[in-house]
Write a protein that holds these residues in place. Structure first.
Motif, PDB file in Angstrom:
ATOM      1  N   UNK A   1     -24.566 -10.044 -22.325  1.00 31.06           N
ATOM      2  CA  UNK A   1     -23.774 -10.511 -21.558  1.00 31.06           C
ATOM      3  C   UNK A   1     -23.744 -12.636 -22.087  1.00 31.06           C
ATOM      4  N   UNK A   2     -22.754 -13.243 -20.724  1.00 30.17           N
ATOM      5  CA  UNK A   2     -23.137 -14.248 -20.998  1.00 30.17           C
ATOM      6  C   UNK A   2     -24.534 -14.949 -20.824  1.00 30.17           C
ATOM      7  N   UNK A   3     -24.788 -15.055 -19.555  1.00 25.41           N
ATOM      8  CA  UNK A   3     -26.037 -15.088 -19.326  1.00 25.41           C
ATOM      9  C   UNK A   3     -27.432 -14.901 -20.321  1.00 25.41           C
TER      10      UNK A   3
ATOM     11  N   UNK B   1     -22.161 -23.668 -25.006  1.00 21.03           N
ATOM     12  CA  UNK B   1     -20.792 -23.146 -26.941  1.00 21.03           C
ATOM     13  C   UNK B   1     -22.078 -22.689 -27.102  1.00 21.03           C
ATOM     14  N   UNK B   2     -23.507 -22.798 -27.152  1.00 20.52           N
ATOM     15  CA  UNK B   2     -24.123 -22.180 -28.021  1.00 20.52           C
ATOM     16  C   UNK B   2     -24.266 -21.026 -27.944  1.00 20.52           C
ATOM     17  N   UNK B   3     -23.956 -19.840 -26.829  1.00 16.73           N
ATOM     18  CA  UNK B   3     -24.283 -19.195 -25.980  1.00 16.73           C
ATOM     19  C   UNK B   3     -22.987 -18.275 -26.475  1.00 16.73           C
TER      20      UNK B   3
ATOM     21  N   UNK C   1     -15.078 -23.292 -34.116  1.00 10.80           N
ATOM     22  CA  UNK C   1     -15.390 -24.241 -34.087  1.00 10.80           C
ATOM     23  C   UNK C   1     -16.313 -24.820 -32.513  1.00 10.80           C
ATOM     24  N   UNK C   2     -16.808 -24.650 -32.077  1.00  8.94           N
ATOM     25  CA  UNK C   2     -17.612 -24.718 -31.057  1.00  8.94           C
ATOM     26  C   UNK C   2     -18.219 -26.204 -30.803  1.00  8.94           C
ATOM     27  N   UNK C   3     -17.286 -26.947 -29.536  1.00  7.99           N
ATOM     28  CA  UNK C   3     -17.932 -27.985 -28.901  1.00  7.99           C
ATOM     29  C   UNK C   3     -17.898 -29.167 -30.497  1.00  7.99           C
TER      30      UNK C   3
ATOM     31  N   UNK D   1     -30.237 -17.241 -22.877  1.00  5.51           N
ATOM     32  CA  UNK D   1     -31.148 -17.660 -22.949  1.00  5.51           C
ATOM     33  C   UNK D   1     -31.547 -17.324 -24.510  1.00  5.51           C
ATOM     34  N   UNK D   2     -30.647 -16.414 -25.047  1.00  2.04           N
ATOM     35  CA  UNK D   2     -30.965 -16.681 -26.576  1.00  2.04           C
ATOM     36  C   UNK D   2     -31.339 -17.694 -27.311  1.00  2.04           C
ATOM     37  N   UNK D   3     -29.596 -18.340 -27.217  1.00  4.16           N
ATOM     38  CA  UNK D   3     -29.395 -19.818 -27.375  1.00  4.16           C
ATOM     39  C   UNK D   3     -30.746 -21.055 -27.175  1.00  4.16           C
TER      40      UNK D   3
END
Length: 729
Positions: free
Chosen positions: A244-246, A230-232, A69-71, A250-252
């Motif tokens: 990657x995280x970057x 957190x969404x990423x 569970x994020x954020x 972008x998708x998030x």
């Protein structure tokens, strides 16, 4: 002997005695249970009513539960404290569909059972039948007998009273989750929502403003989207090999950080068989059809329920609103989907609410008296939120929601909705000559909506509106916004219309003007020359647009070394405007005023004094406080400075600065030009302290408005250094 009408009987074991007077038809059903076996809730009565007990109330009825569970750390801490405390409260999680309310409830449920040994009870509260069946199953779990349950099922005993009796007498502490209570009346009818000292109730709902949530012992929590990082991370959790995280960020960002959309996108990326898209490829595909693409991940969530589809989840709320007599809420949300996910000023909808613009032709109709209830309905179901931006009340909807709604608009309704959205935007625009701080603030809010409308419904009318908005943003001094907006619009208008279409050339003119104001002089000159050549070829040398291009080209040319050519184009414009538009037209006067700017650079003092009579013409032919008149005073004052006539320039500079502040605010770029003039005049008069103080304020303001690398800022820093050196003893 017994008295007539009196019947007396006894029964034992499984026997039954029925007493009645008159003719009666009696049907009896018998259900036998082995010792120790749990009762079956689906008696003849419940089967007749169509109410079937859930398979379990001990297992959360969710699709794919999040691994992490994020954020939600702060929220989880508060909920943990509530569950582990004395109990007795109702905790309501409310928010937009897909924002993760059920995921939070699932995490809390799991911890309460695993870590604290609580009894976890999970009930689907979306409908009366599922709520009633689930709550009776809760009563059975807590010890209710078969007879009690049958009586409650058949209506011979108050069902809610039975359930809460057993919850109040539970041998173990419990957590009861009432999930998806999007219609609070389902809980209200029959009094299902209560408190108990032995446990905690957690409700998840999209309905934010029900009176039920304001009662004693009720605590509310608003749930929104995730922060970007957190969404990423949610995407990386689900599809760690996809990018990657970057790339995940972008998708998030494209998905608006909505947990449901992120879960479906991550599921899709991690379950591909025929293709193996990276997150960057997925991001590109999203621009084509975000809703349809995201919903492809629903198969990987472990649930086939429609509420787990992004493209369907909002419709559940709209269906509920229609059932409550608010079908026009659908029309209002469709109208909002024509605009951007940025805040929409409520003032945009006022012409409909006042009956000034009639939208009764839409399906369902949206008329004056229905705007307020429709807005309230959308707010209550968390489909929109209310925010304040620069003191203005605005409504805001999630981008993925708007995309989903827009995709679902029936074919025949798209054009009328776009036309209505355009009329409302047009009505909301400030007057074209209003560049006040208030107008600039209003324009900033409208820019993304004009761009979105043009993107959603590309046509000459929406293109014209988008270009007009970009031009007004430029005139209001929002040069960076104007550049970004007009460049995008110009590209799209050019794709829609032919390259030399007048509207295309108008859009590129705004781009060229904004480039000049941002200090990109060479780019501005090249683009504006190209526009001028096209207008001359297509429209002719004396067309008003061609003459406007002559004036526009003057500005990037009015630099050291190009003054003569700049003056040539300006004089050509003035001659043509006098013939075509008239001596006293606002455009002719503007061009004549602009000539005052270049004459001092050419050293022509005599011509400068002669042309200064344009100030009188402006005051005679233009309305009071017209910005061309203010500009005339500025150019005259600056010319006096260039010619060394500082004492004459000082009161002019003071007056113009006061006028700019009054009319356009302290931070308008043209107001800052007046501050520059006052500092230079003060320096010319030998008042170094005043000059230094003014240029220091000027640098600070221009850095904020134009950026630290703008040529004006660079020049001002050099001036400051020189003047500070002069001030040294």
């Amino acid at each position: 002997m017994r008295e007539p009408g009196h019947i007396d009987g006894r029964a034992s074991g499984q026997g039954r005695v029925f007493q009645t007077g008159g003719d009666q038809y009696i049907e009896e059903h018998h259900h036998h249970y082995e010792p120790g076996a749990g009762p079956l809730l689906e008696s003849a009565s419940t089967a007749h009513r169509g109410m079937t007990a859930p398979d379990s109330v001990r297992v959360p009825l969710v699709g794919r539960a999040p691994g992490v569970l994020r954020d939600r750390a702060d929220l989880m801490e508060r909920l943990r404290a509530a569950v582990s405390g004395p109990g007795g409260d109702v905790h309501v999680l409310h928010g937009l569909g897909g924002c993760g309310k059920t995921a939070v409830a699932y995490a809390l449920f799991t911890e309460a059972v695993r870590d604290h040994g609580y009894v976890g009870l999970w009930v689907n509260a979306s409908e009366r039948i599922s709520l009633r069946a689930g709550m009776l199953a809760v009563a059975a779990d807590r010890g209710a007998t078969t007879g009690e349950l049958a009586a409650a099922s058949s209506g011979q005993r108050a069902a809610a009273d039975l359930v809460w009796h057993y919850l109040d007498h539970s041998a173990q502490r419990w957590l009861l989750v009432l999930d998806n209570a999007d219609d609070p009346s389902v809980l209200e009818d029959g009094g299902w929502l209560r408190t108990s000292p032995l446990g905690t109730v957690l409700v998840t709902t999209r309905h934010a403003n029900s009176p039920l949530w304001r009662g004693p012992g009720v605590v509310r929590y608003s749930l929104g989207v995730l922060p970007l990082d957190d969404a990423a991370q949610v995407l990386c959790d689900l599809a760690p090999e996809a990018g990657t995280a970057d790339s995940a960020r972008k998708v998030a960002q494209r998905l608006g950080c909505l947990p449901l959309a992120l879960t479906l996108a991550g599921s899709h990326l991690s379950h591909q068989l025929l293709e193996s898209w990276s997150m960057d490829e997925y991001d590109r595909k999203l621009s084509e059809d975000s809703t349809a693409l995201v919903d492809q991940g629903a198969a990987g969530t472990g649930s086939s329920q429609s509420r787990h589809l992004v493209g369907r989840t909002w419709q559940l709320s709209l269906d509920a609103l229609a059932g409550q007599g608010l079908p026009e809420a659908t029309t209002l949300l469709r109208l909002l989907s024509c605009w951007a996910s940025d805040p929409v000023p409520v003032s945009l909808l006022m012409p409909v609410a006042r009956g000034e613009i009639d939208l009764g032709h839409l399906d369902p109709p949206l008329t004056a008296g229905q705007v307020e209830p429709a807005l309230r309905g959308l707010l209550d179901h968390s489909l929109i939120g209310m925010v304040r931006v620069n003191g203005r009340r605005c409504v805001e909807a999630h981008g993925v929601l708007l995309d989903s709604v827009a995709v679902g608009i029936p074919r025949g309704e798209s054009e009328p909705l776009a036309e209505a959205a355009g009329r409302l935007l047009d009505a909301a625009l400030p007057p074209e000559d209003d560049t006040s701080a208030e107008a600039r603030s209003e324009l900033r809010l409208l820019v993304p909506h004009a761009s979105r409308l043009f993107h959603m419904a590309p046509a000459e009318t929406t293109a014209q509106l988008a270009v007009r908005v970009a031009q007004q943003v430029y005139e209001a001094g929002e040069y960076a916004v104007a550049l970004a907006t007009s460049r995008t619009i110009a590209d799209k208008v050019q794709q829609l219309l032919r390259e030399g279409h007048p509207l295309v050339l108008s859009a590129w003119t705004v781009v060229g003007q904004a480039l000049f104001r941002l200090g990109r002089y060479a780019e501005s000159e090249a683009l504006l020359r190209k526009v001028l050549e096209s207008r001359e070829r297509i429209l002719g040398p004396d067309h008003p647009d061609t003459l406007r291009s002559c004036v526009a080209l003057f500005f990037p040319l009015c630099l050291p070394g190009s003054e003569e050519e700049a003056a040539y184009w300006l004089r050509r414009a003035i001659d043509g405007q006098r013939r075509v538009l008239g001596e006293d037209s606002a455009e002719t006067l503007f061009s004549r005023v602009t000539l005052l700017e270049v004459l001092p650079q050419l050293g022509d003092a005599e011509k400068f004094d002669e042309e200064a009579r344009v100030i009188e013409d402006c005051e005679r032919f233009l309305p009071p406080d017209h910005l061309t008149t203010v500009m005339a005073h500025h150019d005259y004052g600056d010319g006096l400075r260039v010619f060394g006539r500082f004492a004459e320039a000082e009161p002019v500079a003071r007056r113009v600065l006061a006028d700019r502040i009054r009319l356009q605010g302290h931070d308008h770029p043209l107001t800052l030009a007046e501050l520059s003039l006052t500092s230079r005049v003060a320096h010319g008069l030998g008042d170094l302290d005043k000059a230094i103080s003014a240029v220091q304020e000027l640098i600070e303001r221009r850095e904020r408005v134009l950026g630290p690398e703008h040529p004006f800022v660079v020049d001002n820093r050099a001036e400051l250094a020189r003047w500070q050196a002069e001030a040294q003893p």
